[in-house]
Write an enzyme that holds these catalytic residues in place. Structure first.
Site, PDB file in Angstrom:
ATOM      1  N   CYS A 134      -1.056  16.040  -1.898  1.00  0.00           N
ATOM      2  CA  CYS A 134      -0.436  14.749  -2.225  1.00  0.00           C
ATOM      3  C   CYS A 134       1.079  14.831  -2.087  1.00  0.00           C
ATOM      4  O   CYS A 134       1.752  15.402  -2.953  1.00  0.00           O
ATOM      5  CB  CYS A 134      -0.825  14.343  -3.648  1.00  0.00           C
ATOM      6  SG  CYS A 134      -0.101  12.789  -4.164  1.00  0.00           S
ATOM      7  N   CYS A 137       2.974  12.874  -4.745  1.00  0.00           N
ATOM      8  CA  CYS A 137       3.021  13.536  -6.062  1.00  0.00           C
ATOM      9  C   CYS A 137       3.979  14.729  -6.064  1.00  0.00           C
ATOM     10  O   CYS A 137       4.734  14.920  -7.009  1.00  0.00           O
ATOM     11  CB  CYS A 137       1.649  14.075  -6.476  1.00  0.00           C
ATOM     12  SG  CYS A 137       0.256  13.054  -6.039  1.00  0.00           S
ATOM     13  N   ASP A 138       3.922  15.542  -5.017  1.00  0.00           N
ATOM     14  CA  ASP A 138       4.568  16.858  -5.091  1.00  0.00           C
ATOM     15  C   ASP A 138       5.793  17.024  -4.199  1.00  0.00           C
ATOM     16  O   ASP A 138       6.472  18.050  -4.284  1.00  0.00           O
ATOM     17  CB  ASP A 138       3.549  17.957  -4.719  1.00  0.00           C
ATOM     18  CG  ASP A 138       2.414  18.022  -5.732  1.00  0.00           C
ATOM     19  OD1 ASP A 138       2.666  17.708  -6.908  1.00  0.00           O
ATOM     20  OD2 ASP A 138       1.289  18.369  -5.344  1.00  0.00           O
TER      21      ASP A 138
END
Ligand code: NAP
Length: 322
Positions: A134, A137-138
């Site tokens: 992701c 997300c990261d």
């Protein structure tokens, strides 16, 4: 055997939101949470794009809050796994978990989809310390680093483009010499000076140490040549696998295995609804799953109200074996 008004299969944002809505409608829903409360969100370090949390919050914290919110109104969350279901005779629907058997007047399926894995050495070991599924997300954790993206579809390019905000360079590793992604994304990627491509190549191994990933062993599928490619981050976008196994052929799926729903999140089985990533292969956001979970719950509530008399008459019948 437990008799319930609503059973929700899956505890991601769609499931916990459906639980909140059906609990507030006094239906005391049971949520079969699966292995991990929150599903994929639970392994997300930080969520910065869920409205109402301007400072962001961690995935586990968000799902804990969603669980608490639903429980406050009477939802029951069971940490159990669905083994099989029988939807063949209509409502009430039979659901067998490892610990219990249920009959449910209505079912909301929010069991999600999992990112497809490469299945190579090092992938599992370094998930969370250099391997991610992701970018949204990261990506933030890879500021100033040289990273790779694996895959050649829309997700790989879209997330790769997003990752150029943080990374110094993004190398896209694709197993063919032609991208699957749409032409617009291709054009944007080719025009982005931070993005480069490694064609006809597959990842054979993800290499690292106690500090995380530091290289990949790649194989050129045309020449057979193996090379070591230094990198600190590996973002894998090779598709998703919807978690449809427990349903067998009892719910209509599309060609990619996702549950087909209409605009009211009804499946082809009357009384069974679906929301979140098990029926949405495109957006896969917490915010979209929350909206879909809301809609599926409202449809289920309406359907239960419309069928109240019929369902009560069924309840009054003696159970098989009585
Ligand atoms: P996808 O379209 O299935 O693409 C997966 C990519 O990974 C393909 O390039 C495939 O290679 C490669 N791949 C698959 N298995 C692999 C393996 N074991 N090793 C190496 N490479 C592998 O998946 P997606 O990109 O996640 O997209 C899913 C759906 O969402 C699509 O319908 C897509 O259009 C849609 N989507 C749309 C947008 C947008 O419109 N903005 C954004 C994201 C996703 P091959 O090409 O060789 O098969």
């Amino acid at each position: 055997m437990k008799k319930e008004r609503v059973v929700i299969i899956g505890s991601g944002p769609a499931g916990l939101t459906a639980a909140l809505y059906t609990a507030r409608a006094q239906l005391a829903p049971v949520v079969i949470a699966g292995n991990q409360l929150g599903g994929q969100v639970a392994i997300t370090h930080e969520i910065e794009n869920y409205p109402g949390f301007p400072d962001g919050l961690s995935g586990p914290e968000l799902v804990e809050r969603m669980k608490e919110h639903a429980e406050n109104f009477g939802a029951v969350v069971e940490f159990d796994l669905v083994e099989n279901v029988d939807f063949s005779s209509g409502s009430p629907f039979y659901i067998k978990t490892y610990g219990e058997e249920y009959l449910a007047d209505a079912v909301i399926v929010t069991i999600g989809a999992d990112p497809r894995k490469l299945g190579v050495p090092g992938e599992e070991e370094f998930t969370g310390t250099g391997v991610s599924y992701c970018g949204t997300c990261d990506g933030f954790f890879f500021r100033g680093k040289d990273i790779v993206v694996v895959g050649g579809g829309d997700s790989a390019l879209e997330e790769g483009l997003f990752l150029t905000r943080f990374a110094t360079s993004v190398n896209v590793i694709h197993r063919r010499d032609e991208l699957r992604a749409g032409i617009q994304l291709q054009t944007r990627a080719f025009n982005n000076e931070k993005i480069s491509f490694t064609w006809n190549s597959v990842v054979e191994e993800i290499i690292g140490d106690e500090n995380g990933v530091n290289a990949l062993r790649l194989k050129n599928v045309v020449t057979g040549e193996e090379t070591i490619h230094p990198t600190e981050g590996v973002f894998i976008f090779i598709g998703h696998d919807p978690n449809n196994a427990v349903f067998g052929d009892q719910i209509a799926l599309n060609e990619n295995g996702y549950i087909i729903t209409d605009q009211r999140y009804r499946t082809n089985v009357e009384g069974v609804f679906a929301a979140g990533e098990i029926q949405d292969e495109i957006w896969r956001q917490v915010a979209t799953s929350v909206g879909q979970g809301t809609s599926a719950a409202m449809s289920a509530i309406q359907w239960l109200e419309a069928n109240e008399e019929h369902l009560q008459a069924l309840d009054a019948l003696p159970a098989v074996g009585d």
